[in-house]
Design a protein around this motif. Structure first.
Motif, PDB file in Angstrom:
ATOM      1  N   ALA A 260       0.832  -1.208   0.000  1.00 58.42           N
ATOM      2  CA  ALA A 260       0.000   0.000   0.000  1.00 58.42           C
ATOM      3  C   ALA A 260       0.860   1.249   0.000  1.00 58.42           C
ATOM      4  N   ALA A 264       0.949   4.154  -2.776  1.00 59.34           N
ATOM      5  CA  ALA A 264       0.663   5.528  -2.354  1.00 59.34           C
ATOM      6  C   ALA A 264       1.800   6.464  -2.746  1.00 59.34           C
ATOM      7  N   ARG A 272      -6.616   3.625  -5.896  1.00 55.16           N
ATOM      8  CA  ARG A 272      -7.668   4.430  -5.290  1.00 55.16           C
ATOM      9  C   ARG A 272      -8.906   3.613  -4.956  1.00 55.16           C
ATOM     10  N   ILE A 275      -8.038   0.761  -2.012  1.00 51.20           N
ATOM     11  CA  ILE A 275      -7.908   1.135  -0.604  1.00 51.20           C
ATOM     12  C   ILE A 275      -9.258   1.581  -0.036  1.00 51.20           C
ATOM     13  N   LEU A 279      -9.557  -0.993   3.320  1.00 54.28           N
ATOM     14  CA  LEU A 279      -9.374  -0.502   4.689  1.00 54.28           C
ATOM     15  C   LEU A 279     -10.669  -0.511   5.496  1.00 54.28           C
ATOM     16  N   LEU A 301      -2.477  -0.891   7.875  1.00 53.31           N
ATOM     17  CA  LEU A 301      -2.935   0.036   6.835  1.00 53.31           C
ATOM     18  C   LEU A 301      -3.132   1.435   7.406  1.00 53.31           C
ATOM     19  N   VAL A 305      -1.440   4.729   5.781  1.00 54.24           N
ATOM     20  CA  VAL A 305      -2.135   5.966   5.394  1.00 54.24           C
ATOM     21  C   VAL A 305      -1.509   7.161   6.103  1.00 54.24           C
ATOM     22  N   PRO A 309      -0.188   9.492   2.831  1.00 48.51           N
ATOM     23  CA  PRO A 309      -1.605   9.466   2.462  1.00 48.51           C
ATOM     24  C   PRO A 309      -1.844   9.941   1.037  1.00 48.51           C
ATOM     25  N   GLU A 312      -7.669   9.526  -1.457  1.00 49.23           N
ATOM     26  CA  GLU A 312      -8.570   8.374  -1.359  1.00 49.23           C
ATOM     27  C   GLU A 312      -8.275   7.541  -0.107  1.00 49.23           C
ATOM     28  N   SER A 313      -7.010   7.365   0.227  1.00 50.05           N
ATOM     29  CA  SER A 313      -6.702   6.568   1.426  1.00 50.05           C
ATOM     30  C   SER A 313      -7.133   7.309   2.695  1.00 50.05           C
ATOM     31  N   ALA A 316     -10.717   6.705   2.956  1.00 50.22           N
ATOM     32  CA  ALA A 316     -10.942   5.339   3.455  1.00 50.22           C
ATOM     33  C   ALA A 316     -10.734   5.271   4.962  1.00 50.22           C
TER      34      ALA A 316
END
Length: 690
Positions: A260, A264, A272, A275, A279, A301, A305, A309, A312-313, A316
């Protein structure tokens, strides 16, 4: 003499190897590595490490080697190793896996191909296969150096260790190693935190940064993340039976988290939607149970993030927090949220890609304010199209109109109706169409006159700013080159708890560090400081300004963050004369919750200055004693005027508050606050009367 070995390197080797010297007490001249070449360091590298070990009884040699290795480490020096020098360096390694980190470091310094006789050394260092699974990446590199049947033995050992898991992702990653570039292998093997890596991984580079440039690993990352997302979705759909905390093995969770981070760092588009599914679903059980499919992956995770980050994460992460029912996972993810928001602001090229997602209302406005504020240190600017999107968003237009902005050419303005105004309320000709950049105005961007004008305008118009801006505290490096915020006794439970939430991390034997834009600053601490520590420590201050050539705004923001830590955890000023009783008192107070301590301090000051407070000449706020427009901080004694620090000459003589029977602790700091208040009252032509 070895190739590239100079006379001074040869002489030092003799001393390190315990060779003949003319006198038993001979120590030789001090060694300064400042002008040594990497090749010279390589000539003595093996001898240094042999002398530093406990396999001999020559204390002088051991102390010399230890001091020289510390010098090389402090200067970030690395040797150049080739041929016989590389073999000599390997010869210094023991045959157990605690030595592997040193060997991998030597391998990273190897120039050219390894000599043919390296295989024997590597096989000796590898030892028995039973220890290989503890450090698999290091074991793989050594097995490859050893050649022969060692690579096959490595593959068999890893198969026996990991093949029985439902989704043997760790085994798949280890099977991928032969396809990776040497830089990727060294990044994995050279990091103590190649598995569970997060921003608390002290002094370590994230191996995912290097892996993000390796096509083979990027393809692997996509494969396993998409596979994991499908697997967790099948658990929630009922296609796969649910068992609490059994969806992934703990070791596999770290592989997924590293994948991840790789995605990222690259900001790959395929990551996108993955995750956003993975998550939230991994944090909550199907149905109403308070368990989760995988605690380890949820937390790993969350760290991923927080570390790097994407919009999108981060979305999430917020979704996961809204859904999670497991108290332990919630607590961990809540710690990740604020640092993740701050870190996303450091990526302005992608930070605003999906605007400001989330429900309408004050919470969304607060999120916007935090993200804007987090970009102060880096002077983050928005493109005009991004800025106009914020301005035209009905829900967060209130935020945009309550702030002072700054164009790319330095013009400060606030929105007023359809136009803009300057600090004096006059119409400002600001180009708000076309191309350009707009950032958040900082008080250091303007003169004292302009700051005062903005403060007056905001006050007159009763504008409630979503973040402290026009009245923001500002800091300048001390003129004498000293370290600010030194000389305080700090409560470790309060300090470490707040530091973790604010994005600081512990650095070995130094203190707390945190990034501010492109810079990392250090709050130096003295004492036994470690996660979960109790008691107190001493603040030795922010590293001196000459050591931190920060931009003015970044320096001010760093000081502001340090001020928060000190303000929330300070117990007392450090006094020249210490006593056993005082140390015991401070030790007791260090472990009290901060609320009662602050409350008692306010109680004392309220009683001491009761007449002045009743007459309206002073005001006692939760963190400050106000005298007119001056504010005296109740836990540091720092004095500000409308947010800017001012120097005051504290009275040398006066009432001794030690005589007050209800004085709770630390006479020195309370005396300083009270004496400063007296000085400020005199400046306002009011007699203190106490």
């Amino acid at each position: 003499m070895m190739p590239s070995e100079t006379t001074r390197a040869a002489a030092l080797r003799v001393r390190l190897d315990g060779g003949f010297v003319e006198h038993a007490r001979f120590t030789g001249p001090p060694v300064d590595f400042n002008d040594w070449t990497p090749e010279e360091l390589g000539a003595i590298w093996g001898a240094l490490h042999r002398a530093a070990r406990f396999g001999h009884d020559d204390t002088a040699r051991r102390e010399l080697a230890t001091a020289l290795l510390a010098q090389a480490t402090s200067m970030n020096l690395a040797p150049a190793l080739a041929g016989a020098m590389f073999l000599d360096a390997l010869d210094a390694a023991g045959d157990y896996n605690r030595e592997w980190e040193y060997v991998i470091g030597c391998l990273a310094c190897l120039q050219g191909e390894a000599p043919a006789s390296t295989a024997g050394q590597a096989r000796r260092i590898l030892g028995k296969t039973s220890g290989w699974a503890e450090c698999p990446y290091q074991a793989y590199l050594l097995a490859r150096l050893a050649g022969g049947d060692a690579p096959a033995q490595f593959a068999q050992a890893m198969e026996e260790r990991h093949a029985h898991y439902p989704m043997p992702l760790t085994l798949h990653e280890l099977e991928l190693l032969p396809q990776l570039a040497q830089a990727s292998l060294l990044a994995l093997a050279g990091s103590r935190y190649s598995g569970h890596w997060n921003r608390d991984s002290i002094g370590e580079a994230d191996p995912a940064v290097v892996l993000a440039d390796d096509a083979a690993y990027v393809d692997f990352a996509r494969t396993i993340l998409e596979q994991a997302a499908r697997h967790i979705a099948a658990i929630h759909d009922g296609g796969v039976p649910y068992a609490a905390d059994a969806a992934f093995a703990t070791a596999d969770s770290q592989v997924l988290a590293r994948a991840a981070r790789v995605a990222a760092y690259r900001d790959d588009a395929w990551f996108r939607p993955v995750i956003i599914v993975l998550l939230p679903l991994v944090c909550v059980a199907p149905g109403t149970a308070k368990s989760a499919p995988s605690q380890s992956l949820a937390m790993a995770l969350g760290h991923a993030v927080e570390t790097i980050p994407t919009p999108e994460s981060l979305l999430a992460l917020r979704t996961a927090l809204a859904q999670v029912r497991h108290a332990g996972i919630r607590k961990k993810l809540e710690r990740n949220l604020k640092p993740a928001e701050r870190a996303l602001a450091e990526r302005p090229d992608i930070a605003w890609r999906i605007g400001m997602p989330g429900p309408m209302g004050k919470r969304r406005q607060a999120m916007l304010a935090r993200r804007l504020e987090a970009g102060y240190a880096s002077d983050v600017r928005l493109g005009l199209d991004q800025w106009r999107a914020l301005r035209d968003d009905a829900d967060i237009d209130t935020v945009a109109r309550a702030l002072v902005w700054r164009t790319g050419d330095g013009q400060a303005f606030m929105l007023d109706g359809e136009g803009a105004i300057d600090a004096w309320g006059q119409p400002a000709d600001v180009p708000l169409q076309g191309e350009g950049e707009i950032g958040l105005w900082h008080p250091l961007h303007g003169s004292g006159e302009q700051r005062a004008a903005w403060q007056a305008l905001v006050t007159q118009r009763r504008v409630r700013q979503p973040l402290r801006q026009v009245y923001r505290e500002i800091y300048a490096p001390p003129g004498d080159g000293s370290a600010p915020f030194s000389g305080y006794q700090l409560s470790l439970p309060a300090l470490l708890g707040l530091a973790r939430r604010e994005g600081w991390r512990l650095d070995d034997d130094e203190g707390l560090s945190r990034g501010f834009g492109a810079w990392r600053v250090l709050l130096r601490l003295e004492g036994r400081v470690y996660p979960g520590a109790g008691g107190a420590c001493t603040s030795n201050g922010l590293a001196p300004a000459q050591m931190l050539p920060l931009a003015p705004v970044a320096y001010s923001e760093a000081c502001r963050a340090v001020d928060l830590l000190v303000s929330a955890s300070a117990l007392a000023l450090v006094e020249d004369e210490q006593s056993v009783q005082r140390e015991e008192r401070l030790s007791y107070l260090a472990n009290l919750p901060p609320g009662p301590m602050a409350g008692m301090r306010r109680t004392v000051l309220r009683q001491v200055f009761a007449q002045q407070i009743e007459a309206g000449r002073m005001a006692l706020e939760p963190r400050y004693l106000m005298v007119g427009r001056h504010a005296i901080h109740l836990t540091t004694g720092r004095v500000t005027l409308d947010g800017a620090e001012v120097a005051t000459e504290v009275l040398a003589k006066g009432n001794k508050l030690a005589a007050v029977p209800w004085l709770p602790y630390d006479e020195a700091l309370l005396e300083k606050i009270a004496a400063t208040a007296g000085v400020l009252l005199a400046l306002h032509r009011v007699q203190p009367g106490c």
